[in-house]
Design an enzyme around this catalytic site. Sequence first.
Site, PDB file in Angstrom:
ATOM      1  N   ASN A   6      24.169 -21.709  -8.908  1.00 55.07           N
ATOM      2  CA  ASN A   6      24.980 -22.854  -9.270  1.00 55.07           C
ATOM      3  C   ASN A   6      24.689 -24.037  -8.343  1.00 55.07           C
ATOM      4  O   ASN A   6      24.499 -25.159  -8.785  1.00 55.07           O
ATOM      5  CB  ASN A   6      26.444 -22.432  -9.186  1.00 55.07           C
ATOM      6  CG  ASN A   6      27.355 -23.507  -9.708  1.00 55.07           C
ATOM      7  OD1 ASN A   6      27.370 -23.781 -10.891  1.00 55.07           O
ATOM      8  ND2 ASN A   6      28.075 -24.137  -8.809  1.00 55.07           N
ATOM      9  N   HIS A  60       0.822  -1.197   0.000  1.00 54.29           N
ATOM     10  CA  HIS A  60       0.000   0.000   0.000  1.00 54.29           C
ATOM     11  C   HIS A  60       0.864   1.260   0.000  1.00 54.29           C
ATOM     12  O   HIS A  60       0.632   2.196  -0.762  1.00 54.29           O
ATOM     13  CB  HIS A  60      -0.904  -0.026   1.230  1.00 54.29           C
ATOM     14  CG  HIS A  60      -1.958   1.020   1.210  1.00 54.29           C
ATOM     15  ND1 HIS A  60      -3.035   0.948   0.356  1.00 54.29           N
ATOM     16  CD2 HIS A  60      -2.082   2.184   1.892  1.00 54.29           C
ATOM     17  CE1 HIS A  60      -3.787   2.021   0.536  1.00 54.29           C
ATOM     18  NE2 HIS A  60      -3.233   2.781   1.458  1.00 54.29           N
ATOM     19  N   GLU A  91      -2.262  -5.554  -4.643  1.00 56.57           N
ATOM     20  CA  GLU A  91      -2.896  -5.219  -3.388  1.00 56.57           C
ATOM     21  C   GLU A  91      -4.304  -5.812  -3.308  1.00 56.57           C
ATOM     22  O   GLU A  91      -4.726  -6.287  -2.257  1.00 56.57           O
ATOM     23  CB  GLU A  91      -2.970  -3.693  -3.303  1.00 56.57           C
ATOM     24  CG  GLU A  91      -2.916  -3.147  -1.919  1.00 56.57           C
ATOM     25  CD  GLU A  91      -3.068  -1.653  -1.979  1.00 56.57           C
ATOM     26  OE1 GLU A  91      -2.164  -0.976  -1.515  1.00 56.57           O
ATOM     27  OE2 GLU A  91      -4.067  -1.156  -2.504  1.00 56.57           O
TER      28      GLU A  91
END
Lengths: 148, 693
Positions: free
Chosen positions: B428, B46, B68
């Site tokens: 990796n 928000h 939201e």
Amino acid sequence: MTNAIEQKNLKVIVFQLADKEYAIPVSHVKGIEKLMHITRVPKTMRYVKGVINLRGVVTPVIDLRERFDLPISGNEETTRIIIITLETMDVGFVVDSANDVLDIDAESIEQQPEVVGSLEEEFIAGVAKLENRLLILLHLDKVLNPLD
Amino acid sequence: MEVNQYLEMFIEESKEHLQACSEHLLELEKNPEDLAIVGEIFRSAHTLKGMSATMGFEDLADLTHKMENVLDAIRNEKIKVTPEILDVVFESVDHLEEMVYDIADGGNGKRNVQETVEKLKSIESGEPVAAAKAPTAPVAETPITSNANLKLKYDDFEKTVILQSSEQDFNAYEITITLREDCLLKAARVFMLFEILEKNGDVIKSLPTVDKLEEEQFDSEFHVAYISNEPAEDLQKMLMKVSEVDHVEVNEINQDVFKTSATSVTEEIAAAVQEVAATTEVAPTAPTTAPAEPKAATSTNGNKSSGGHTTSKTIRVNIERLDILMNLFEELAIDRGRLLSIAADVNHSELNETVERMSRTMGDLQNIVLTMRMVQVETVFNRFPKMVRQLSRDLNKKITLNIVGAETELDRTVIDEIGDPLVHLIRNSVDHGIESPEVRRAKGKPEEGTVELRAYHSGNYVFIEIEDDGAGINRDRVLQKAISKGVVTHEQSLSMTDKQINELILASGFSTADVISDVSGRGVGLDVVKSTIESLGGNISIDSTQDVGSVFSIQLPLTLSIISVMLVEIEREIYAIPLSSIIETSIIRNSDILNAHNQKVIDFRGKVVPLVFLEEIFEVPRQEQKDDGFHSVVIVRKGDKLAGLVVDSFIGQQEIVLKSLGNYLTNIFAISGATILGNGKVALIVDCNALMK
């Protein structure tokens, strides 16, 4: 900015080199220091004397006499380092003496007379005649940039 | 608006909020029931939305808004948290991060996020996740094109309220209010409208939510679910009395829709609602809580302050200012030295005492100044949990990431550089180290692999280690590849230790794209990792046992601005040689120097080491030639190459503060920087790497 001629009324720092008087706009001057220990930096331009410790900032120093191919003189009591600042660079100029701040009327500044024949003229932005003094205004960009 | 002024702050804070989102999302995934976490995420999102809207980054604000909505639905228990939903939310956060980085790089934060937006929308409207499980009917943002009767969606609770109200002869309405496009004070109109509504009945819910309406975060239209015993027409008229209202539409909610159980695929909204209604129990507490939202509308400010963030006790300081502080402090330190010696000369007891006390305070101050640049390594580590989660989902592996020692502190400059190499190494480990669950089971390992990221201090170094319990490095195949690539010769390989062989995967020239899948995967771009770490004055080593796992260990200097050096003297000039390149110092005789192709060399423990006379390299002016038959030599290394730097004398080891030579002197041969010595003079730092080809 560095072209002094464009400005109307100019405050300059006046310094002595050999037998001539030079001027730098005060807006580019950070300070005037007494001569201090200069650490030589190897393999750089001949006129770069080295670096100094300017209140914790490592600042390069140029010997203006060498830059202008003037005869080298020993260090005197009056020798000063003028710290100038241009864009992001801070550089010190070693000069014979520096002791004057003047206001120059922009109208009194003339172009460098073309007959003067020395390497020096490359660095000159103009000359100002004040009563019986002749001030040489420096072109800082050119002084700082290597010629080649 | 003066946007630039706030841009930096905006970027920093956005990054923080996004980080908070990621962290909480990961937490949420572990505790899907904990709605408090959703609240936290919602709050971050928000704030971010508000900030980006203020700064004019519409795309950023828009995507945050969509995200939201989903979070809001979760918060209000309209959607259940599932990994699929979280995937989409994570994806949004990734996009948002990209946008913020784009803005940080001077871009406009625009990005094509259509796909993600669609996904968010469909989650929000309950498909496909919620469509299958009817009771989790979510809140929907109004589909503009849809002519569906119901614009709002209701959860069990709200449906109960509506049903109950009809039993008590109240009418349930869905009201769509459209404000005029040129409406100036939208929030004020909303307030007035709500006031009218509250006088005549109860508002059950609104879309957007009340706090968003208060903040004017809607276009011009909003929807309200409303219970009242006033007829629709009267309500419409009353609401129209408020100025700047363009249009009011009052529709009665057909409660039969809630009750019947006819399911139609095309109308999922209705379908979801119906099914829920069928299973709904009557909740008697409903009417008392229903008006809570409208009340919030009247107490605009009180609401916000109570829900504020807990502020951390730090402030942001521009790093340049810290540098200035450090410079000033060094000046002070030099003066302290002078004062101490003056005090010793004068030998005045009070002066001595004062100087001593000052000296002690300065010591403490020095500590603080130096530690001010230190940042917890957490700021780098905290992006990895999300990354590992995503990777393991992409690769269908089960992986837990353990982070140990995130509070370890490192200099800011190191922190900035270390992120990318770590990303590489962790990728990796996850990609090529940890085996798939099936393979792991076959090997008798638990299905879930573990990657541990550790940081700790040791001496003047920080160690960062990445350990996995994966496949390890296949020694023979690495060797084969290295020999075929010409990285090592067959003869060399015979005398190599396992560790050296493992570290071959870091060699440049070893890693090419086709190696990845070939040699147990290890090797893509790891040479870059190695060179980055070495450029930081660090070091990386690998320990690996096949089928047991690997440990990548990175050793880093605590700070880049302070390094340990050996001060040496040539004539009367002092140079600093970084300790990290020095192997040892030794004194050699003239007779020890041998000539090989015009190059003076020495025999150093059986190795032929070339000599570099610093006096020649640096063209040191000599007053007089001195030759006492001995030379002081500093043996330095670059990779596995050695060289002997010949100097006049050693002064000793010292910690120095690294300084640049400024913008005027750049690229000075074999000089990497400068420092200021205790006596206030400048000493140059030798770049050993430049001296060795």
